[in-house]
Design a protein around this motif. Structure first.
Motif, PDB file in Angstrom:
ATOM      1  N   GLY B 112       0.804  -1.218   0.000  1.00 23.55           N
ATOM      2  CA  GLY B 112       0.000   0.000   0.000  1.00 23.55           C
ATOM      3  C   GLY B 112       0.835   1.264   0.000  1.00 23.55           C
ATOM      4  N   PHE B 113       2.141   1.128   0.056  1.00 23.71           N
ATOM      5  CA  PHE B 113       3.031   2.299   0.097  1.00 23.71           C
ATOM      6  C   PHE B 113       4.292   1.934  -0.691  1.00 23.71           C
ATOM      7  N   CYS B 114       4.324   2.426  -1.933  1.00 21.17           N
ATOM      8  CA  CYS B 114       5.391   2.034  -2.867  1.00 21.17           C
ATOM      9  C   CYS B 114       6.151   3.253  -3.354  1.00 21.17           C
ATOM     10  N   LEU B 115       7.355   2.994  -3.797  1.00 13.75           N
ATOM     11  CA  LEU B 115       8.156   4.015  -4.449  1.00 13.75           C
ATOM     12  C   LEU B 115       8.552   3.470  -5.813  1.00 13.75           C
ATOM     13  N   MET B 116       8.408   4.310  -6.843  1.00 12.18           N
ATOM     14  CA  MET B 116       8.829   3.881  -8.186  1.00 12.18           C
ATOM     15  C   MET B 116       9.816   4.915  -8.718  1.00 12.18           C
ATOM     16  N   LEU B 117      11.010   4.472  -9.045  1.00 13.19           N
ATOM     17  CA  LEU B 117      12.064   5.382  -9.485  1.00 13.19           C
ATOM     18  C   LEU B 117      12.391   5.135 -10.944  1.00 13.19           C
ATOM     19  N   ASN B 182      -3.377  -0.476  -7.512  1.00 13.33           N
ATOM     20  CA  ASN B 182      -4.741  -0.247  -7.050  1.00 13.33           C
ATOM     21  C   ASN B 182      -4.756   0.860  -5.996  1.00 13.33           C
ATOM     22  N   GLY B 183      -4.554   2.093  -6.455  1.00 12.07           N
ATOM     23  CA  GLY B 183      -4.511   3.219  -5.521  1.00 12.07           C
ATOM     24  C   GLY B 183      -4.009   4.446  -6.262  1.00 12.07           C
ATOM     25  N   LYS B 184      -3.558   5.468  -5.502  1.00 12.65           N
ATOM     26  CA  LYS B 184      -3.056   6.690  -6.140  1.00 12.65           C
ATOM     27  C   LYS B 184      -1.639   6.472  -6.646  1.00 12.65           C
ATOM     28  N   THR B 185      -1.390   6.859  -7.892  1.00 11.64           N
ATOM     29  CA  THR B 185      -0.026   6.870  -8.408  1.00 11.64           C
ATOM     30  C   THR B 185       0.367   8.336  -8.615  1.00 11.64           C
ATOM     31  N   LEU B 186       1.244   8.821  -7.749  1.00  8.52           N
ATOM     32  CA  LEU B 186       1.598  10.241  -7.685  1.00  8.52           C
ATOM     33  C   LEU B 186       2.743  10.578  -8.626  1.00  8.52           C
ATOM     34  N   ALA B 187       2.496  11.467  -9.569  1.00  9.62           N
ATOM     35  CA  ALA B 187       3.557  11.904 -10.479  1.00  9.62           C
ATOM     36  C   ALA B 187       3.813  13.388 -10.244  1.00  9.62           C
ATOM     37  N   THR B 188       4.959  13.729  -9.684  1.00  6.63           N
ATOM     38  CA  THR B 188       5.264  15.143  -9.438  1.00  6.63           C
ATOM     39  C   THR B 188       5.587  15.833 -10.749  1.00  6.63           C
ATOM     40  N   ARG B 189       4.963  16.998 -10.957  1.00  8.86           N
ATOM     41  CA  ARG B 189       5.295  17.833 -12.107  1.00  8.86           C
ATOM     42  C   ARG B 189       4.983  19.273 -11.737  1.00  8.86           C
ATOM     43  N   LEU B 190       5.796  20.175 -12.252  1.00 10.73           N
ATOM     44  CA  LEU B 190       5.669  21.573 -11.850  1.00 10.73           C
ATOM     45  C   LEU B 190       4.324  22.167 -12.256  1.00 10.73           C
ATOM     46  N   ASP B 191       3.740  21.652 -13.357  1.00  4.13           N
ATOM     47  CA  ASP B 191       2.519  22.278 -13.876  1.00  4.13           C
ATOM     48  C   ASP B 191       1.242  21.580 -13.419  1.00  4.13           C
ATOM     49  N   ALA B 192       1.350  20.680 -12.441  1.00  8.39           N
ATOM     50  CA  ALA B 192       0.139  20.002 -11.973  1.00  8.39           C
ATOM     51  C   ALA B 192      -0.751  20.975 -11.218  1.00  8.39           C
ATOM     52  N   THR B 205      -0.787   4.155  -1.934  1.00  9.20           N
ATOM     53  CA  THR B 205      -0.116   5.233  -2.656  1.00  9.20           C
ATOM     54  C   THR B 205       1.211   4.749  -3.221  1.00  9.20           C
ATOM     55  N   ALA B 206       1.453   5.097  -4.475  1.00 13.60           N
ATOM     56  CA  ALA B 206       2.774   4.876  -5.069  1.00 13.60           C
ATOM     57  C   ALA B 206       3.338   6.236  -5.459  1.00 13.60           C
ATOM     58  N   VAL B 207       4.546   6.549  -4.983  1.00 10.07           N
ATOM     59  CA  VAL B 207       5.201   7.811  -5.311  1.00 10.07           C
ATOM     60  C   VAL B 207       6.172   7.563  -6.462  1.00 10.07           C
ATOM     61  N   LEU B 208       6.001   8.315  -7.552  1.00  6.75           N
ATOM     62  CA  LEU B 208       6.864   8.166  -8.725  1.00  6.75           C
ATOM     63  C   LEU B 208       7.877   9.303  -8.763  1.00  6.75           C
ATOM     64  N   ILE B 209       9.132   8.965  -8.930  1.00  8.66           N
ATOM     65  CA  ILE B 209      10.176   9.988  -9.012  1.00  8.66           C
ATOM     66  C   ILE B 209      10.973   9.756 -10.290  1.00  8.66           C
ATOM     67  N   GLY B 210      11.205  10.840 -11.050  1.00  5.44           N
ATOM     68  CA  GLY B 210      11.856  10.695 -12.346  1.00  5.44           C
ATOM     69  C   GLY B 210      13.338  11.023 -12.326  1.00  5.44           C
ATOM     70  N   ASN B 211      13.910  10.980 -13.509  1.00  6.33           N
ATOM     71  CA  ASN B 211      15.318  11.280 -13.716  1.00  6.33           C
ATOM     72  C   ASN B 211      15.663  12.707 -13.271  1.00  6.33           C
ATOM     73  N   GLU B 212      16.893  12.891 -12.786  1.00  3.75           N
ATOM     74  CA  GLU B 212      17.330  14.171 -12.249  1.00  3.75           C
ATOM     75  C   GLU B 212      17.184  15.315 -13.244  1.00  3.75           C
ATOM     76  N   CYS B 248       7.629  14.093  -0.537  1.00  2.00           N
ATOM     77  CA  CYS B 248       6.403  13.332  -0.861  1.00  2.00           C
ATOM     78  C   CYS B 248       6.218  12.155   0.094  1.00  2.00           C
ATOM     79  N   LEU B 249       7.286  11.412   0.340  1.00  2.00           N
ATOM     80  CA  LEU B 249       7.151  10.226   1.196  1.00  2.00           C
ATOM     81  C   LEU B 249       6.754  10.616   2.614  1.00  2.00           C
ATOM     82  N   PHE B 250       7.338  11.709   3.120  1.00  2.00           N
ATOM     83  CA  PHE B 250       7.021  12.081   4.500  1.00  2.00           C
ATOM     84  C   PHE B 250       5.696  12.830   4.615  1.00  2.00           C
ATOM     85  N   GLU B 251       5.158  13.336   3.533  1.00  2.00           N
ATOM     86  CA  GLU B 251       3.771  13.813   3.594  1.00  2.00           C
ATOM     87  C   GLU B 251       2.836  12.604   3.763  1.00  2.00           C
TER      88      GLU B 251
END
Lengths: 258, 258
Positions: B112-117, B182-192, B205-212, B248-251
């Motif tokens: 229920g709490f994933c990280l995708m890099l 099966n839940g929220k897949t969070l994609a951080t983007r400046l224009d969201a 919740t799955a938190v997605l983090i992209g390339n630097e 994101c993870l600590f929120e």
């Protein structure tokens, strides 16, 4: 554009010294910006570089021509790639370095959102923390005398332009600043009773972050008025200094948005 | 304790290969732990190293004697400092390296709490993110094929033991995982439009983090169901990937504490 081909050239020697020596940077009150992004951030803040150095390799770069054309009054040096690569610290340099005068820090007199860094020694960590602080809207960052040199190429690179929007005071007397700060002084420690998320951080707040290995000194822990713990429900209780700083700073951001 | 003095020794050559080559690590399914802290974290998780290498310099270290005494069944090699220093990547090595079998990742079936890099390429960033994830109680970290090698010495060092409490799946098919999460897949983007702090993150919740540099790929941005923006009230809108991940993870941590 002036071409330089010898290691004995005075400008080349000056650039190399500034790239390598924090003492030289302090003495000259100058620093080097490596790459287009940092120069753009500098220009955006209204500052002009003293000098720009370009590698031969970069002469055809599509962004560099227009950038130089926008700076008709700035001296430009052209260096053979071999000489340029002695100065840059990037593995894949774009081929542009700018020499700047380190701007005087405009320290606000009554900042309500401060960051105080004690002996943060890894340049990557320091730069990352300054970048998070600038994004969070921190008004001033105070750095203890044993922090890494804020104007070193590695810190500048990791901070991605934060230096040009965030006032940074190096060599700061943190115990004196904490003692007279008129608000909460947050000291993260694993054994603190209060959770970060139980605090009201909407008033004046200073976030204190300690050395990567040793944490905050006893001297600061004793006088900070708000010991605080970042709750860590996982199986390790351990955060990188830049991660801890970012979490604390953005909890302030979250509460102040309301 | 066996003493090795030649670079031709097979064990020395194997250690050196594992230190330097991600291909060698994958082929052997082995990795090197540099320093006492990582070995302690490994032992705490119930794993034993295959082999421990000690530099001559470290023979008198007060912590190393008792540590080795607690591992009577583990083979110990003693190396001259010069040879040891060819393997370690630390600037000031304590003089202990442990060779381990990379443990199989025990991937939970319904986390229920994933990280995708996706393509996080800086080893320091990757290690820092894994450390934050382990502290936050993330149940599994999925790494795309172009992420840095999670078991490289630099990533292990920055992660400070996270590898032994956090299941890590390398070479993961992120688009497939996002599609079936099966839940929220969070994609951080400046224009969201949505702020991180407006979301209810108490469910899966799955938190997605992209390339630097490039951020998340269009492929992932298109299928992630929750585009999200970290509010940045400062004058720059820019965060390091590890800082963004930690925030994101600590929120999620904060909301789940309630």
């Amino acid at each position: 554009m002036k071409r330089i081909s010898s290691r004995d050239n005075a400008s080349f020697k000056q650039l190399k010294k500034l790239a390598e020596s924090s003492k030289a940077r302090r003495k000259a009150a100058q620093a080097l910006l490596d790459g287009i992004h940092l120069l753009a951030a500098c220009l955006e803040s209204g500052m002009q570089p003293r000098l720009v150095a370009i590698s031969e390799n970069a002469l055809d770069h599509p962004e560099i021509g227009p950038l130089l054309a926008s700076l008709p009054e700035v001296e430009v040096l052209q260096l053979p790639d071999a000489l340029f690569n002695e100065i840059t610290q990037l593995d894949t340099p774009v081929g542009l370095l700018a020499l700047i005068d380190i701007p005087p820090a405009r320290i606000p007199s009554n900042a309500g959102f401060c960051l105080m860094l004690e002996d943060v020694q890894d340049p990557g960590n320091l730069g990352t923390i300054l970048r998070s602080a600038a994004a969070a809207g921190v008004e001033v960052a105070y750095l203890s005398p044993r922090c890494a040199d804020a104007w070193s190429p590695k810190v500048l690179r990791a901070a991605m332009g934060a230096h040009f929007v965030l006032p940074i005071e190096e060599g700061a007397d943190l115990p004196a600043l904490v003692a007279r700060f008129n608000g909460k002084t947050l000291a993260t420690r694993l054994d603190a009773k209060q959770s970060l998320y139980q605090l009201d951080l909407r008033g004046p707040t200073a976030v204190l972050i300690g050395n990567e290995g040793a944490g905050l000194s006893d001297a600061l822990l004793e006088i900070a008025n708000t010991p605080v713990r970042i709750p860590m429900p996982g199986q390790i209780e351990s955060l990188n200094a830049a991660a801890a700083a970012s979490i604390c700073l953005f909890e302030c951001v979250r509460q102040r948005l309301k």
